[in-house]
Write an enzyme that holds these catalytic residues in place. Structure first.
Site, PDB file in Angstrom:
ATOM      1  N   GLU A  71     -19.223  60.450 -62.672  1.00 57.02           N
ATOM      2  CA  GLU A  71     -19.765  61.548 -63.481  1.00 57.02           C
ATOM      3  C   GLU A  71     -20.510  61.053 -64.724  1.00 57.02           C
ATOM      4  O   GLU A  71     -21.106  61.846 -65.449  1.00 57.02           O
ATOM      5  CB  GLU A  71     -18.641  62.533 -63.858  1.00 57.02           C
ATOM      6  CG  GLU A  71     -17.509  61.966 -64.700  1.00 57.02           C
ATOM      7  CD  GLU A  71     -16.378  61.337 -63.885  1.00 57.02           C
ATOM      8  OE1 GLU A  71     -16.602  60.958 -62.721  1.00 57.02           O
ATOM      9  OE2 GLU A  71     -15.270  61.194 -64.428  1.00 57.02           O
ATOM     10  N   CYS A  77      -7.599  50.614 -80.624  1.00 54.65           N
ATOM     11  CA  CYS A  77      -8.607  49.730 -80.029  1.00 54.65           C
ATOM     12  C   CYS A  77      -8.561  48.319 -80.590  1.00 54.65           C
ATOM     13  O   CYS A  77      -8.910  47.364 -79.901  1.00 54.65           O
ATOM     14  CB  CYS A  77     -10.003  50.280 -80.270  1.00 54.65           C
ATOM     15  SG  CYS A  77     -10.176  51.969 -79.740  1.00 54.65           S
ATOM     16  N   LYS A 118     -12.968  50.285 -70.414  1.00 58.98           N
ATOM     17  CA  LYS A 118     -14.343  50.790 -70.598  1.00 58.98           C
ATOM     18  C   LYS A 118     -15.257  50.360 -69.460  1.00 58.98           C
ATOM     19  O   LYS A 118     -16.248  51.023 -69.162  1.00 58.98           O
ATOM     20  CB  LYS A 118     -14.914  50.294 -71.927  1.00 58.98           C
ATOM     21  CG  LYS A 118     -14.256  50.898 -73.158  1.00 58.98           C
ATOM     22  CD  LYS A 118     -14.844  52.259 -73.504  1.00 58.98           C
ATOM     23  CE  LYS A 118     -14.015  52.938 -74.583  1.00 58.98           C
ATOM     24  NZ  LYS A 118     -14.307  54.379 -74.680  1.00 58.98           N
ATOM     25  N   CYS A 172     -10.999  59.712 -76.130  1.00 59.17           N
ATOM     26  CA  CYS A 172     -11.858  58.535 -76.333  1.00 59.17           C
ATOM     27  C   CYS A 172     -11.418  57.330 -75.538  1.00 59.17           C
ATOM     28  O   CYS A 172     -12.167  56.390 -75.368  1.00 59.17           O
ATOM     29  CB  CYS A 172     -11.869  58.080 -77.788  1.00 59.17           C
ATOM     30  SG  CYS A 172     -11.926  59.395 -78.946  1.00 59.17           S
ATOM     31  N   GLU A 213     -14.613  52.969 -67.017  1.00 59.47           N
ATOM     32  CA  GLU A 213     -15.156  54.257 -67.465  1.00 59.47           C
ATOM     33  C   GLU A 213     -16.664  54.348 -67.210  1.00 59.47           C
ATOM     34  O   GLU A 213     -17.174  55.364 -66.733  1.00 59.47           O
ATOM     35  CB  GLU A 213     -14.880  54.437 -68.959  1.00 59.47           C
ATOM     36  CG  GLU A 213     -15.405  55.744 -69.534  1.00 59.47           C
ATOM     37  CD  GLU A 213     -15.231  55.830 -71.049  1.00 59.47           C
ATOM     38  OE1 GLU A 213     -15.610  54.863 -71.741  1.00 59.47           O
ATOM     39  OE2 GLU A 213     -14.735  56.845 -71.534  1.00 59.47           O
ATOM     40  N   GLU A 267     -15.859  67.126 -81.055  1.00 56.68           N
ATOM     41  CA  GLU A 267     -14.427  67.319 -80.866  1.00 56.68           C
ATOM     42  C   GLU A 267     -13.850  68.223 -81.959  1.00 56.68           C
ATOM     43  O   GLU A 267     -12.980  69.060 -81.696  1.00 56.68           O
ATOM     44  CB  GLU A 267     -13.719  65.955 -80.860  1.00 56.68           C
ATOM     45  CG  GLU A 267     -12.409  65.953 -80.113  1.00 56.68           C
ATOM     46  CD  GLU A 267     -11.940  64.544 -79.769  1.00 56.68           C
ATOM     47  OE1 GLU A 267     -12.339  64.030 -78.705  1.00 56.68           O
ATOM     48  OE2 GLU A 267     -11.193  63.935 -80.562  1.00 56.68           O
ATOM     49  N   SER A 314      -9.392  67.000 -74.557  1.00 51.14           N
ATOM     50  CA  SER A 314     -10.715  67.378 -75.036  1.00 51.14           C
ATOM     51  C   SER A 314     -11.722  67.058 -73.941  1.00 51.14           C
ATOM     52  O   SER A 314     -11.579  66.062 -73.230  1.00 51.14           O
ATOM     53  CB  SER A 314     -11.059  66.580 -76.296  1.00 51.14           C
ATOM     54  OG  SER A 314     -12.452  66.593 -76.504  1.00 51.14           O
ATOM     55  N   GLU A 341     -14.712  71.595 -81.060  1.00 49.21           N
ATOM     56  CA  GLU A 341     -13.922  72.013 -79.898  1.00 49.21           C
ATOM     57  C   GLU A 341     -12.520  72.442 -80.348  1.00 49.21           C
ATOM     58  O   GLU A 341     -11.992  73.459 -79.875  1.00 49.21           O
ATOM     59  CB  GLU A 341     -13.823  70.867 -78.878  1.00 49.21           C
ATOM     60  CG  GLU A 341     -13.117  71.274 -77.593  1.00 49.21           C
ATOM     61  CD  GLU A 341     -12.947  70.118 -76.598  1.00 49.21           C
ATOM     62  OE1 GLU A 341     -13.449  69.008 -76.864  1.00 49.21           O
ATOM     63  OE2 GLU A 341     -12.298  70.343 -75.564  1.00 49.21           O
TER      64      GLU A 341
END
Ligand code: SF4
Ligand code: SF4
Ligand code: SF4
Ligand code: FES
Lengths: 602, 173
Positions: A365, A516, A357, A298, A360, A278, A318, A281
């Site tokens: 993908e 988190c 999560k 994230c 996710e 990141e 990102s 990036e």
């Protein structure tokens, strides 16, 4: 200030306080059920009743305010009776299956019934039983256990500005609903789990995957490895009966070994890897006129929020996968090859503070490792596997520890396994709002300027302020950055971007209040006081780490040397980066087909 | 004219309704009310609700909350004739459940009305059968309303005659 009499004694209290607040200040406890500090006061349960001289009936202290000369009584036979009756009325329609309930011994309804001495349930059931909502990959709703306190709606609408749920119908049929009863999995819900975190009962809970993980652990063919997110080490102790914020990294590792995981690894390794990708990036975008501000990626609740509500802003995100997903992809490629394991036999279990999560990990993908091996090994789609197989929340891990008879507090302190257990202080702070920003700045500054940071602590991005700002001088170029936690605050920064008025180069967004450490999978209760304690432990852990900058993680360096070569390189692109879907506020037809994408005007 | 044009024409009409009420007090209720009146079968289709949400920016869950709160709103197509059977205590004691069962037999939809708490529209869109908790006409129990007219002391026999009167269709004895 006003003067009030509470139970015969005089008190000076601030005006505009509720009776409940005034009594709390005076050190007098009033039981409450539906009320939740900073979240909701719907005055629906009638547990907080008190007597006020001159009032015709008992008064709900959570909403009624004090006035000069008010005379309050908080304990009398009449009050105790009324409180009990009100709880009994709730119990009449409540499936009283505490013994087999996910919230057994962590339930506010159960606690209040015990505290008030409710010994019978005199009223008959008047509501029909309704089916559970099992449409979400992250959460399960049982409307039958709902006491209509409205906390979930308040959190979802006011804090997260998602509005996935609302009340529907009226009178005895009133219930919490998604649009057209489609279920959380079929509406624009971010899976953040904040509703589950505030629910007093088991009406909204995490989807429980503990049985499935126990089963994998028993399978001799499987290599079951585990990764733990930064926020677990400041949460799991609490869930095991220790003080809020207890820092228990070593015991957690020991406990996971006792459960039978073959290797105990750390998501923090992948967090350091995320910073490498990141950070580069960001530098790339800054020097190549890429979409700015760049926003962190994230937090999967935030990703889904952006896909639903700001589909046009997706180029700002990102392309880095989250640390959880980077870990899975690296475990089933780099680590599998190193150990000569068949990636198909590796089971990656994540322990996350997060219900999103779970969702996710099941995004289609997220099969980077399979795609990587498929051609090399001539595998068919039948061999397909996800990068991360199971996601457990902190609460689920606590259940597994308990079920296995693990005496958590007396466990020895043990170390993570290598190589995927090595991490820096920069990775620890991913667990707190502002941490990803701080970690990225530590690395980006040193990479861009070639100088060593004199002070690693970017304190301006720490703390519980909803939106935080900082400015960093990089070789004379000033970079403005911002940090937001909770989706309502994210919305404000996104609206600014849409209006073309964002002054920032880089933004960190975390879905949950506090980051988190306040995630939807963390121990209940998670209050602001508790969040602050967990944050203190996170920053203490960072200070204690011998290495505190991601680019100095020796195992991450080895990963680049041995496999990935460079950040943003070809392999990184395949394994560590991803793309997003323009969802809009989508709606599913009853026949299951998808209607056209809708985007809200506001 | 094909189906998609019909839909888009309806959506255009909804747009007009929305601009008419924009900014007024109680805007959402007025918009939903007129939108329902626009539809041939007097109900709010999912498409219509989606469209209102899209144009007004009101979250879908809020809209659902409103349309389920007010009994005026229908989420299912309404038949040409509305039959409402009272299921209050007085009507129940005087046999309103049996009347509901009779209706089921006459219109061939026994199973749909089984629970005693019904909302059903016949496939030919002729009849919508629903129940209410109480009409407030307990002295006249059992009470059945047909197309807004309240009929008292209803028996199976009168019910059959009433049905035959509103419909030319043959009703099973
Ligand atoms: S939600 Fe609470 S009171 Fe209800 S069954 Fe579960 S533990 Fe018992
Ligand atoms: S998971 Fe989050 S977005 Fe979904 S209903 Fe709960 S609070 Fe709302
Ligand atoms: S689902 Fe839980 S939080 Fe929401 S209203 Fe019901 S009991 Fe309260
Ligand atoms: S706590 Fe006051 S009414 Fe529930």
């Amino acid at each position: 200030m006003v003067t009030v009499r509470i139970n015969g004694s005089e008190f000076q209290v601030q005006k505009n306080l509720t009776i409940l607040e005034a009594c709390t200040h005076a050190g007098i406890r009033i039981p409450t059920l539906c009320f939740m500090q900073d979240v909701a006061r719907n005055a629906s349960c009638g547990v907080c009743l008190v007597e006020v001289k001159g009032a015709r009936s008992l008064v709900r202290s959570c909403t009624a305010c004090v006035y000069e000369g008010m005379e309050i009584v908080t304990n009398s036979a009449r009050i105790r009776d009324a409180r009990k009756t009100n709880v009994e009325l709730l119990l009449a329609n409540h499936p009283k299956d505490c013994l087999t309930c996910l919230r057994n011994q962590n339930c506010e309804l159960q606690t209040i019934a015990a505290e008030l001495g409710v010994m019978e349930s005199r009223f008959v059931q008047t509501k029909k039983r309704v089916p559970l909502d099992t449409t979400s990959p992250s959460l399960v709703r049982d409307p039958n256990k709902c006491i209509l306190c409205g906390r979930c709606i308040a959190v979802c609408s006011n804090v997260q500005t998602v509005h996935a749920i609302s009340d529907s119908q009226r009178g005895i049929k009133t219930r919490i609903s998604t649009y057209m009863e489609k279920g959380l999995g079929n509406v624009a819900c971010t899976n953040c789990g904040q509703c589950a975190l505030v629910c007093p009962t088991a009406a909204i809970v995490e989807r429980d995957d503990t049985d499935a993980v126990f089963e994998e652990l028993m399978d001799p063919e499987k290599i079951v490895i585990v990764q733990t997110a930064p926020a677990i080490r400041v949460g799991i102790g609490e869930a095991m009966g220790m003080a809020p914020g207890s820092l228990v990294t070593g015991q957690m590792v020991a406990g996971l070994r006792r459960l039978g995981f073959k290797r105990v690894f750390d998501t923090q390794f992948a967090a350091d890897l995320t910073i490498m990708e990141e950070g580069h990036e960001l530098i790339h975008r800054l020097t190549n006129k890429g979409a700015l501000p760049m926003i962190t990626s994230c937090s999967p609740g935030w990703i889904k929020f952006a896909e639903h509500f700001f589909p046009d802003a997706l180029p700002h995100l990102s392309t880095c996968k989250s640390p959880q997903q980077m870990f899975g992809a690296i475990a089933k490629t780099y680590y599998a090859a190193k150990m000569e394991y068949d990636p198909r036999n590796i089971v990656v279990v994540s322990v996350m503070p997060c219900t999103a999560k779970k969702y996710e990990a099941r995004r289609p993908e997220m099969m980077g490792a399979f795609e990587h091996w498929k051609e090399k090994r001539a595998w068919s789609d039948q061999d397909a596997f996800y990068d991360v197989d199971y996601v457990l929340t902190t609460r689920e891990l606590a259940r597994m520890f308990k079920e296995s008879g693990i005496q958590f507090a007396s466990l020895p302190v043990e170390e993570f396994d290598n190589p995927l257990g090595e991490s820096t202080g920069a990775a620890v702070i991913f667990g707190a709002s502002g941490g990803v920003m701080e970690a990225a700045l530590r690395t980006a500054y040193e990479v861009v300027t070639g100088k060593t940071l004199a002070d690693l602590n970017f304190t301006s991005v720490r703390g519980m302020e909803g939106i935080k700002e900082a400015e960093v001088d990089m070789n004379g170029k000033k970079l403005k950055v911002a940090v937001a936690h909770s989706l309502g605050n994210a919305r404000r920064l996104l609206e600014q971007i849409q209006a073309g008025q964002s002054p920032y180069a880089f933004i960190e967004i975390m879905t949950c209040p506090g980051g988190c450490l306040g995630g939807g999978g963390q121990p209940i209760p998670t209050t602001w006081d508790v969040r602050k304690k967990r944050a203190e432990s996170i920053y203490a852990e960072d200070m204690g780490k011998p290495i505190r900058k991601s680019h100095e993680n020796p195992q991450v360096a080895a990963l680049y040397r041995e496999l990935l070569k460079n950040p943003l390189g070809e392999l990184s692109h395949h394994l560590l980066h991803t793309s997003y879907e323009k969802r809009g506020v989508f709606v599913w037809n009853t026949n299951g087909s998808r209607t056209k994408n809708l985007t809200h005007a506001k | 004219m094909d189906g998609t044009e019909v839909v888009s024409r309806e959506l255009q009409q909804i747009d007009a309704v929305i601009s008419k009420h924009k900014g007024h007090h109680g805007e959402l209720l007025s918009i939903l009310e007129e939108t329902q009146l626009l539809s041939e079968q007097q109900f709010l289709s999912e498409e219509a609700l989606n469209h209102v949400a899209l144009r007004t920016g009101v979250p879908l869950s809020r809209i659902y909350s409103v349309v389920t709160f007010y009994s005026f709103f229908n989420l299912k197509p309404q038949g040409k004739h509305k039959i409402t059977v009272c299921r209050g205590t007085a009507c129940h004691t005087k046999g309103s459940k049996a009347l509901l069962d009779d209706l089921g037999l006459m219109l061939g939809c026994e199973t749909a009305l089984e629970g005693g708490d019904a909302f059903y529209t016949t496939p030919d869109n002729q009849f919508t059968i629903s129940t209410v908790a109480c009409f407030g006409q307990c002295a006249l129990a059992p009470v059945v309303a047909i197309d807004g007219v309240i009929h008292s002391n209803v028996t199976s026999g009168t019910l059959q005659k009433l049905l035959a009167r509103v419909s030319r269709r043959r009703v099973k004895a």
